[in-house]
Design an enzyme around this catalytic site. Structure first.
Site, PDB file in Angstrom:
ATOM      1  N   CYS A  33       0.721  -1.151   0.216  1.00  0.00           N
ATOM      2  CA  CYS A  33      -0.524  -0.047  -0.331  1.00  0.00           C
ATOM      3  C   CYS A  33       0.946   1.532   0.035  1.00  0.00           C
ATOM      4  CB  CYS A  33      -0.774  -0.086   1.743  1.00  0.00           C
ATOM      5  SG  CYS A  33      -2.153   1.542   1.198  1.00  0.00           S
TER       6      CYS A  33
ATOM      7  N   CYS B 226      -0.611   4.215   2.081  1.00  0.00           N
ATOM      8  CA  CYS B 226      -0.548   4.305   3.502  1.00  0.00           C
ATOM      9  C   CYS B 226       0.624   4.068   3.707  1.00  0.00           C
ATOM     10  CB  CYS B 226      -0.830   2.376   3.624  1.00  0.00           C
ATOM     11  SG  CYS B 226      -2.587   1.651   3.311  1.00  0.00           S
ATOM     12  N   ASP B 227       2.097   3.407   3.289  1.00  0.00           N
ATOM     13  CA  ASP B 227       3.629   3.474   3.835  1.00  0.00           C
ATOM     14  C   ASP B 227       4.277   4.857   2.812  1.00  0.00           C
ATOM     15  OD1 ASP B 227       2.688   1.901   5.791  1.00  0.00           O
ATOM     16  OD2 ASP B 227       3.159   0.381   4.891  1.00  0.00           O
TER      17      ASP B 227
END
Length: 658
Positions: free
Chosen positions: A414, A417-418
């Site tokens: 992701c 996300c990261d």
């Protein structure tokens, strides 16, 4: 300037209570909170490092809040948005989301990454117990008294030396130079072993009793009725506004603004609106239960809710793959300059507006052996007449050496996300479809450089996305290449945490590089990278349907539907979105099939004669009551007549008559 300062200082301080979960707005606020609870309250601080675009973060958020409510005042729960506060995420080495860190005395005592409820609960209980165990202090006078009873040969200098040694070993914030916590307990243990008994402790931090207006009024009344006035000596350390220097005024202003910010935190509403409108168990079966919270599930929820079916959507609040899109959604008609999370949020709001409810949990099984059917989650059991499956798909992995060990340590699926955690670093993206292209474009905003690794010589992605990636100055492409191994290096640990290190546990690693292999020549090359993002497709999330419905024999994992409908082999169960679509797998086609599933479910319920049983029961009951009232319209109703007509008063033998 002085007049402005005096105006600010004239504002009264606001009393406040600690919020359930506090959202940190600045590094200064975080540092001040950590200092307060390490020196004034002794409470552990549990920090959730998250991102709005992170699916697992949204899944664990309601659990985090629920745990904070259960714990009460035994710990402080805070959230840090890593997108907004890069300095904090960098300071504490956050490499995957969500990451939970547990602090006590300003010192990190534990951490883990991922949306694991059991881990969160266990680590929280551990740090609370540790805080309670360490909430002791050994005053100098107690030590002097102890030695006076146990060893009179000890001089004052000897005792001072022992006490100073204890103070020097305290690793926590200790501005008053006290012998406290685990060090004090270890000292007492040693003395008990030597002399047979230990010195007496005192409680270091005593919970504060919240002051009330009533107490304040009583105090004022007491002062006015002859009680001695409180001396102003306690305010001697505060600057006199007329004599204060500019530095003192600015420091006092900052202190007052901090107090105002604390008061505002309590007044702010919790931003958990997406978790409201939760499902409540009923004695009546649900008519429609939708499993999945992406475009397919939410589209089905909107259609079912508008039909008056009051659907229950069972899914962690992740929003499916669309929730992870950090770039704008450009291929959904009517949507322009809007991201995936925003689309999901609007869909949820629309479904809620028409009467849908949500159960933030994961489905683990379905029992269709009897009617009504049962949907089993980790924490609940829902009886329902019909089910719409819209669980989407999960990310595929490379299954190469080093990948599994470093998930959360630089290996991710992701980018939204990261990605920002690896700001300014070189990263790899593996894949050749739309997801890989979108991830590369997201990462190019913050990373120093992005290299796309693809095993073929052309992309499978749409022409527009592929062209953007090819023309981007920060993105390079390695054709006909695969990753043979992901390399790592040991994660450096805080020296102060030595007492918590498990020497038998394998060293935690983070990504430091990768070995690339040419698919034709077999030649291998090593590259230094900070992270590897895997985007090589998805597998339908349908394992909980094994033995319940039939699967597509030509496409493993995909649910088989009948003809052009969304009906499955099990009557009353319908499938939509990526669980049944092995060809298109787009957000808009998923939303369309979700609407079709709701229409199919509504038609099936009508054919089976399964209406709103609760409303039907209430209507029949009301009709019976109205009919009875009609028969008694000409005379006054007497409840005792129901007992046989002979009871005329409470003093008669009512029980015998009945």
């Amino acid at each position: 300037m002085l007049r402005f300062a005096l105006l600010l200082l004239s504002m009264t301080a606001l009393a406040y209570a600690r919020p359930i979960v506090r959202h940190i707005r600045s590094t200064h606020e975080f540092d001040r909170l950590m200092k307060k609870h390490s020196t004034q309250t002794g409470l552990p601080v549990i920090v959730d490092f998250y991102s709005d675009g992170c699916g697992p973060c949204r899944m664990i958020a309601p659990i985090f809040k629920k745990l904070a409510q259960e714990v009460g005042g035994k710990a402080v729960f805070v959230k840090v948005d890593t997108n907004a506060l890069h300095e904090l995420s960098s300071r504490y080495g956050v490499r995957s989301l969500p990451t939970f860190k547990f602090f006590l005395g300003g010192r990190k005592v534990n951490e883990f990454s991922g949306a694991g409820e059991q881990q969160l609960r266990q680590f929280t209980q551990d740090v609370i117990q540790k805080a309670e165990w360490e909430n002791v202090m050994l005053p100098m006078e107690n030590l002097v008294s102890y030695y006076g009873q146990q060893d009179a040969s000890k001089t004052s200098k000897d005792i001072e030396k022992v006490y100073k040694k204890c103070v020097d070993q305290v690793k926590d914030d200790n501005p008053d130079k006290l012998c406290v916590g685990a060090v004090a307990r270890n000292l007492a243990k040693s003395l008990k072993k030597k002399y047979g008994s230990g010195p007496e402790f005192e409680t270091r931090f005593v919970p504060e009793e919240p002051s009330t207006n009533e107490q304040s009024d009583d105090k004022k009344a007491g002062e006015g009725s002859g009680s001695p006035k409180k001396s102003n000596k306690g305010n001697a350390d505060k600057p006199n506004l007329h004599l204060a220097t500019k530095e003192q005024l600015l420091a006092e202003i900052e202190s007052r603004l901090d107090a105002e910010r604390d008061a505002q935190v309590e007044e702010e509403e919790d931003d958990d609106a997406e978790f409201e409108h939760g499902w409540e168990p009923s004695e009546w079966p649900e008519r429609v239960t939708i499993i999945g919270g992406g475009p397919a599930g939410l589209s089905a929820a909107i259609y079912a809710a508008r039909a008056g079916l009051k659907p229950v959507v069972v899914a962690p609040p992740m929003g499916g793959q669309l929730q992870g899109k950090g770039v704008d959604v450009e291929n959904y008609p009517g949507l322009f300059n809007v991201t995936g999370p925003a689309v999901v949020s609007l869909m949820r709001q629309q479904a809620i507006a028409y009467g849908a409810t949500f159960e933030a949990d994961v489905v683990v099984g379905i029992d269709a052996s009897e009617r009504p059917m049962k949907v089993k989650t980790n924490s609940s059991l829902i009886e329902t007449h019909s089910i719409i499956v819209a669980t989407g798909a999960e990310s595929n992995w490379l299954n190469v050496k080093g990948e599994y060990e470093m998930r959360g340590g630089g290996v991710s699926s992701c980018a939204t996300c990261d990605g920002h955690i690896y700001r300014g670093k070189h990263v790899l993206v593996v894949g050749g479809g739309d997801t890989a292209m979108e991830d590369a474009l997201v990462l190019a905003r913050t990373s120093e450089s992005v290299t796309v690794i693809h095993r073929r010589d052309t992309f499978r992605a749409s022409k527009v996305l592929a062209q953007r990636v090819s023309e981007h100055p920060s993105i390079s492409i390695k054709w006909n290449t695969v990753i043979a191994e992901i390399l790592g290096k040991p994660l450096s640990t805080d020296a102060n945490d030595g007492e918590n290190v498990d020497l038998d546990a394998p060293a935690e690693k983070v990504v430091s590089g990768a070995v690339l292999k040419d698919v034709y020549t077999g030649e291998e090359t090593k590259v230094d990278v900070g992270a590897v993002f895997v985007a090589i497709g998805h597998t339908p999330t349908t394992s909980f349907l094994e033995g319940v419905v039939e699967f597509n024999p030509e496409h493993a994992g995909y649910v088989l539907t009948q003809g052009t409908s969304t009906k499955t082999s099990m009557p009353g169960i319908f499938a939509c979105g990526d669980v049944a679509d092995s060809i298109y797998r787009q957000a808009i086609t998923s939303a369309g099939s979700g609407a079709a599933a709701a229409l199919d479910a509504e038609r099936w319920l009508s054919e089976e004669g399964l209406g709103n049983e609760e409303s039907d029961f209430e209507a029949e009951l009301l009709a019976d009551i109205m009919a009875n009232d009609g028969r008694r319209s000409a005379e006054e109703y007497n409840v005792y007549e129901e007992a046989g007509g002979r009871v005329s008063g409470m003093k008669e033998s009512t029980g015998a008559e009945l």
